[in-house]
Design an enzyme around this catalytic site. Structure first.
Site, PDB file in Angstrom:
ATOM      1  N   ASP A 160       0.873  -1.159   0.000  1.00  0.00           N
ATOM      2  CA  ASP A 160       0.000   0.000   0.000  1.00  0.00           C
ATOM      3  C   ASP A 160       0.918   1.219   0.000  1.00  0.00           C
ATOM      4  OD1 ASP A 160      -2.479   1.511   0.391  1.00  0.00           O
ATOM      5  OD2 ASP A 160      -1.655   1.941   2.366  1.00  0.00           O
ATOM      6  N   LYS A 161       0.597   2.251  -0.804  1.00  0.00           N
ATOM      7  CA  LYS A 161       1.530   3.381  -0.934  1.00  0.00           C
ATOM      8  C   LYS A 161       1.535   4.289   0.296  1.00  0.00           C
ATOM      9  CE  LYS A 161       0.646   7.261  -3.150  1.00  0.00           C
ATOM     10  NZ  LYS A 161       1.083   8.362  -2.235  1.00  0.00           N
ATOM     11  N   THR A 162       0.360   4.824   0.609  1.00  0.00           N
ATOM     12  CA  THR A 162       0.305   5.876   1.627  1.00  0.00           C
ATOM     13  C   THR A 162       0.565   5.324   3.023  1.00  0.00           C
ATOM     14  OG1 THR A 162      -1.325   6.994   0.259  1.00  0.00           O
ATOM     15  CG2 THR A 162      -1.092   7.765   2.527  1.00  0.00           C
ATOM     16  N   THR A 206      -2.598   1.758  -4.728  1.00  0.00           N
ATOM     17  CA  THR A 206      -2.928   3.052  -4.147  1.00  0.00           C
ATOM     18  C   THR A 206      -4.220   3.600  -4.729  1.00  0.00           C
ATOM     19  OG1 THR A 206      -2.146   5.330  -3.824  1.00  0.00           O
ATOM     20  CG2 THR A 206      -1.508   4.244  -5.872  1.00  0.00           C
ATOM     21  N   LYS A 249      -9.243  -3.379  -3.148  1.00  0.00           N
ATOM     22  CA  LYS A 249      -7.865  -3.843  -2.933  1.00  0.00           C
ATOM     23  C   LYS A 249      -7.781  -5.358  -2.851  1.00  0.00           C
ATOM     24  CE  LYS A 249      -5.982   0.310  -0.731  1.00  0.00           C
ATOM     25  NZ  LYS A 249      -5.322   0.872   0.468  1.00  0.00           N
ATOM     26  N   ASP A 302      -6.464  -1.610   5.241  1.00  0.00           N
ATOM     27  CA  ASP A 302      -6.077  -2.669   4.307  1.00  0.00           C
ATOM     28  C   ASP A 302      -6.446  -4.065   4.806  1.00  0.00           C
ATOM     29  OD1 ASP A 302      -4.805  -0.709   2.665  1.00  0.00           O
ATOM     30  OD2 ASP A 302      -3.136  -0.690   4.076  1.00  0.00           O
TER      31      ASP A 302
END
Length: 703
Positions: A389-391, A542, A570, A593
């Site tokens: 996951d990016k953030t 993301t 996701k 997530d």
């Protein structure tokens, strides 16, 4: 400027670190919500059992060894074999039976009881074999002593029990040492604390602290409870929690964790968690659960041990019948059978996996890798793809200045310093990013006067008498300012890379352009490189716009990007990768997530910090360091290698040992006495234990 901020914020994910269990599916096999036992009970009972076993086998070994000495000294067969004569004493012929029986009844009791429980539970194993061997030897020797024809096995019986006790003592010590991480963690909590009351202080038991108390943490003292710094500043050693040796700076508003050690400063901390509610208790719960959880390798070892027990019993009976028929010597036949039963004990097999499990779990815990599900750690060695996951995982989850361009005559540092001076009274996300950039660069931000904010247009203030304005494109348009070549190029580059563009304006002229973006973690590139070196594909997931996602992916060298993905989508992306035949790990915060973490083959909850009760991941990373993902894979591979080595040794040595014990090489003069069989069996156990200990030297990669 507000419009610009809001537009950019629309691409950001909320990233709370609150209740980590939110969103987890209670019905999912990975959900461990029922493991909410008090850590004191969970660990104390386990430690008490292990400690009792170690002490029991130690005491029984030493006393049995003392009782075995007369048995050996006054044994006629041993005297003839070693050519010595024991002192003449009245009733000497009864010394071996009396002392041998004492060794059997006292030293052998642990095996007899264990064997009985195995038979009663229908899971025959090593205790069954040992108890069979010593019981056959005892009954036969007793029969010979009272008149049956043959040679008694009193000295073999005594030696067999002593060697078995020694082997078990070594085994229990190994397991106890491996599980000692729990006891070491418990020792980190101080017994006493200094509570602040009515302006003064009082010393109280740490167990008496309650939420809301204010405690004084003096230099060098351990933190007695989880809390938040209310006054003071210091550097705190959090290595017990994160594995990171570098002290962490603590200022008012920062969280501190029970068991960590204060540096040279003094802190006043408001208590937020005590006892079972502390991060340390959470870690101890996870370590205890992981060490007791069963894995596929453990199930394989258990099946192999039961199979080996059956083989040994059949081989023992076949040996007894064969030698009775061939040699016509019941004493020799019983010797062979006893030796087969002893040498085939799946002792090393029973130790092969649990000891590796205990050591790997402790090793991980000391390094900030908390294993919740053993199967997840086993799967990590087989990964084909890791999805980040990016953030908040690859990035910091907050704005930072990613690019600065200035007009002639103004340095980057001065531009950041002036913009920070204007923005320092604003609470806006963009303002905090600019002020934070000045702080990171060590710049002295001057005071500002006449601060005003215009919704949608930005802010302005006077700094050293200069009227400065900071804002986005709306400010630029309202002031009808045209950018020169360098600044225009920088603004265009920010737009291409999905950054938020902010301008510094003085006297109707733009003097600097700032590009703000979610900052990439300094460790992220090294994390991606480490996974690539392991042959693992790196994927980024993301909800951000494609331009933002591709900019980060290009900077980090990420292979595949899924952008503009809604949180609910996701898990579907993870499933798509699995459907393509890949073994997938998902790395996220364990809250937003959770479905994706549960859908992956291996779920990794990163950046849990003090919240270790993350319910969605197989492995919890205490630190917000993506490099630890590669270290999970390294730990998984090293653990698997040790398990395979131990299983091959523990099971494989029996291929040679059982036929030798049965006497197939007797024609060539190769015969193993029962005591020699016991020594070989114990030696194999010691080898397995020593090999497992080598896991502590495993290279998990640079910190």
């Amino acid at each position: 400027m507000k419009d610009e901020h809001d537009h950019h914020a629309g691409h950001m994910h909320g990233h709370p670190h609150g209740d980590a269990g939110a969103g987890a599916d209670p019905g999912h096999p990975r959900h461990h919500g029922h493991h909410e036992a008090h850590v004191g009970h969970a660990t104390a009972g386990h430690d008490r059992h292990a400690g009792h076993s170690v002490a029991m086998f130690r005491d029984r070994f030493w006393l049995s060894l003392i009782l075995a000495v007369p048995t050996l000294l006054w044994s006629p067969s041993l005297q003839g074999w070693l050519r010595f004569t024991a002192p003449e004493v009245p009733g000497a012929r009864w010394i071996p039976p009396i002392f041998g029986s004492a060794v059997f009844l006292y030293g052998g009791r642990a095996f007899l009881v264990g064997g009985w429980h195995e038979v009663k539970d229908r899971v025959p194993g090593m205790m069954t074999l040992i108890s069979l061997a010593i019981t056959v030897a005892f009954v036969y020797s007793a029969a010979v002593t009272v008149g049956w024809e043959g040679d008694p096995l009193w000295w073999e019986l005594a030696t067999l029990v002593v060697v078995m006790l020694l082997g078990h003592w070594i085994e229990m010590r190994s397991i106890s040492n491996a599980q000692g991480a729990l006891k070491e963690l418990a020792k980190l909590l101080p017994d006493m604390a200094v509570r602040v009351v009515d302006g003064g202080t009082e010393e109280v038991a740490a167990s008496d602290l309650v939420r809301g108390d204010l405690v004084l943490i003096r230099p060098g003292a351990s933190v007695p409870a989880d809390g938040v710094v209310r006054d003071g500043g210091s550097d705190v050693d959090e290595s017990m929690l994160t594995g990171e040796s570098r002290p962490v700076e603590k200022r008012p508003g920062d969280a501190v964790v029970a068991g960590t050690v204060n540096g040279s400063g003094s802190l006043r901390v408001e208590v937020t968690g005590t006892g079972d509610d502390t991060a340390l208790a959470g870690i101890m719960r996870l370590v205890a659960e992981a060490q007791s959880s069963r894995s596929r390798a453990q199930a394989l070892a258990d099946r192999a041990a039961r199979g080996l027990t059956l083989v040994a019993v059949v081989a023992g009976l076949a040996t007894l019948i064969s030698w009775t028929v061939v040699a016509g010597d019941p004493a020799f036949a019983i010797q062979r059978m006893v030796t087969v039963l002893v040498i085939a004990c799946p002792h090393a097999l029973g130790l092969a996996v649990p000891l590796v499990v205990a050591i790997s779990t402790s090793l991980g815990a000391r390094s900030g890798l908390l294993v919740r599900d053993r199967r997840g750690l086993e799967e990590a060695r087989l990964l084909d793809a890791v999805v980040f996951d990016k953030t908040g995982t690859l990035t910091m989850g907050d704005f930072g200045v990613a690019a600065v361009a200035t007009a002639d005559g103004l340095t980057e540092g001065e531009a950041v310093r002036l913009a920070a001076a204007v923005e320092q009274d604003s609470e806006h996300t963009i303002a905090r990013g600019i002020v934070g950039a000045a702080r990171e660069r060590g710049l002295d931000v001057p005071p500002a006067q006449d601060f005003t904010s215009t919704p949608g247009r930005g802010v302005q203030a006077r700094v050293h008498g200069r009227l400065l304005r900071v804002g986005g494109p709306a400010l630029l348009a309202s002031a009808e300012i045209v950018l020169d070549g360098r600044l225009r190029s920088s603004a265009r580059d920010n737009e291409t890379k999905g950054r938020t563009t902010v301008y510094l304006i003085e006297e109707g002229r733009a003097v600097a352009v700032f590009g703000l973006a979610d900052r990439v973690r300094a460790e992220a590139r090294a994390a991606v490189d480490a996974l690539h070196q392991m042959g693992i594909e790196v994927v980024m997931l993301t909800g951000d716009a494609r331009s933002v996602a591709e900019s980060v992916a290009e900077e980090l060298g990420i292979d595949t990007v899924f952008s503009e993905v809604l949180p609910a989508e996701k898990a579907a992306k993870i499933q798509a990768l699995k459907d393509a035949g890949k073994r997938v790990a998902m790395v996220g915060d364990g809250v937003n997530d959770a479905p994706a973490l549960l859908a992956a083959d291996v779920g990794v909850a990163i950046g849990a910090g003090t919240d270790v009760a993350v319910e969605s991941g197989d492995v919890v990373l205490v630190r917000s360091d993506p490099r630890d993902v590669a270290r999970i894979v390294a730990l998984s591979r090293a653990t698997y290698r040790k398990m395979v080595q131990n299983l091959w040794w523990a099971a494989g040595y029996n291929i040679v040992a059982i036929p030798l014990a049965a006497g197939v090489a007797a024609a060539w003069g190769v015969l193993l006495a029962p005591a020699v069989g016991a020594v070989l069996m114990s030696a194999s156990t010691v080898i397995v234990a020593a090999n497992a200990q080598l896991l502590r030297r495993a290279d998990l990669g640079a910190r």
